[in-house]
Design an enzyme around this catalytic site. Structure first.
Site, mmCIF file in Angstrom:
data_model
loop_
_atom_site.group_PDB
_atom_site.id
_atom_site.type_symbol
_atom_site.label_atom_id
_atom_site.label_comp_id
_atom_site.label_asym_id
_atom_site.label_seq_id
_atom_site.Cartn_x
_atom_site.Cartn_y
_atom_site.Cartn_z
ATOM 1 C CG HIS A 1 -1.722 -1.025 1.596
ATOM 2 N ND1 HIS A 1 -1.294 -2.157 2.224
ATOM 3 C CD2 HIS A 1 -3.062 -1.176 1.413
ATOM 4 C CE1 HIS A 1 -2.319 -2.976 2.393
ATOM 5 N NE2 HIS A 1 -3.400 -2.415 1.905
ATOM 6 C CG ASP B 1 1.874 -0.976 3.394
ATOM 7 O OD1 ASP B 1 1.219 -0.612 4.383
ATOM 8 O OD2 ASP B 1 1.466 -1.790 2.546
#
Ligand code: XLS
Ligand code: NI
Ligand code: NI
Length: 347
Positions: free
Chosen positions: A96, A99
């Site tokens: 993501h 992240d």
């Protein structure tokens, strides 16, 4: 932090816990090596970000990798992650936007951090030969996404979610990702009394259409995926199961560009078997990628356990073979350690 080196295939009789007993990457099954057949991917979020917190307690493992400056922390995550994948012999990863890079003081700073970190990851890929399986945007964690992203009743939230998807798509293209995932964790509702369901569904279709058009415009040739899930965190999620998503995509003319990213535990939450969901994707021409994990039959939520059922894994691979094997997709371990398994060896 790294305390182990390359993990090797040692055969079923090996007593070394850090060895592969059955996964022999170069052994051929059905005309392809196991490595090509399985296409294992590391989930960036569970592996490099999750501190193993739960709603009753803080995390039990520190994933700052000894750094304090935000950008340094994320570079250290990437350094560890690529070494980890090399040691395990994993060729792919998934992320993501949130992240891979720290949040900034405002949206443009956050997006800038993501773009910078994508450059860093590009170097790591070049050094190691590891590739991106798919990217996505986290449009569910921040408070502003409390009522959804593409289906939020607030137009500003829709716009911010779109900006995040734009940047995450650009990062995915830069990194040669062959997939782009939409998991709409809060795209749904809790009560119809305050929800305009038709408008929300139309907005979701508009959002996906814009993302598809932009992705194709900037040269994304891979598959867009919807990752169905019936509930959690939202009570009723619009992407309930594969069938629901297939109908939605066809209704809105998105079925040529989108496929399914099927997650085992989401299938069971929807009251289906994992293989049912995979077969439904296959017979509709939408078999795409897999989030490999398993639930716990006694718990009604997404526990993200590592898969341990040989029977279920076998049926999953049978469906994968029936679908002709992975093309742009692969097996992403959307799975995490339990709170007590808080060492790197456990990981
Ligand atoms: C959550 C989902 C999520 C997606 C990516 O339940 O599995 O992790 O895979 O946003
Ligand atoms: Ni998932
Ligand atoms: Ni999940």
């Amino acid at each position: 932090m790294q305390k182990f080196s390359k993990i090797k295939y040692e055969g079923a009789k090996s007593t070394n816990p850090l060895s592969f007993k059955f996964y022999n990457p170069e052994e051929k099954i059905g005309g392809k090596t196991m490595r090509q057949q399985l296409k294992f991917a590391m989930s960036y979020w569970h592996t490099l970000c999750s501190g193993l917190s739960d709603i009753f307690g803080q995390g039990t493992i520190d994933k700052n990798f000894g750094k304090t400056n935000p950008m340094d922390i994320y570079k250290a995550k990437a350094d560890f992650g690529f070494e980890f994948m090399q040691n395990l012999g994993m060729d792919y990863y998934c992320f993501h936007d949130n992240d891979i890079a720290p949040m900034g003081k405002n949206l443009s700073e956050t997006l800038d951090n993501i773009t910078q970190m994508a450059e860093y990851l590009a170097q790591k890929q070049k050094q190691t030969g590891i590739s991106l399986l798919w990217g996505t945007a986290n449009n569910f964690s921040e408070p502003m996404f409390m009522s959804g992203a593409a289906t939020s009743p607030n137009a500003d939230v829709f716009a911010i979610a779109a900006a995040k998807v734009k940047t995450a798509l650009e990062a995915t293209v830069k990194l040669g990702g062959t997939g782009y995932v939409f998991w709409g964790g809060r795209e749904g509702y809790d009560t119809l009394l305050n929800t305009h369901m038709q408008l929300e569904l139309d907005n979701m279709a508009r959002f996906l259409t814009m993302a598809r058009d932009y992705g194709r415009k900037i040269g994304f040739k891979g598959d867009f995926y919807i990752e169905p899930k019936p509930k959690e965190p939202t009570k009723h999620q619009y992407d309930f199961d594969v069938s629901t998503c297939v109908g939605f995509l066809r209704k809105h003319g998105l079925d040529k560009d989108f496929k399914m990213n099927v997650e085992a535990n989401h299938a069971t939450l929807a009251g289906h078997t994992f293989e049912h969901e995979l077969a439904t994707a296959r017979i509709n021409g939408m078999f795409g990628s897999i989030d490999a994990n398993e639930g716990d039959s006694l718990l009604g939520w997404d526990t993200d356990c590592f898969p341990t059922s040989v029977a279920t894994a076998t049926l999953c691979m049978l469906e994968t073979l029936r679908a002709g094997g992975f093309v742009n997709g692969g097996l992403n371990f959307d799975a995490k350690c339990r709170r007590q398994s808080n060492t790197i060896e456990d990981l």
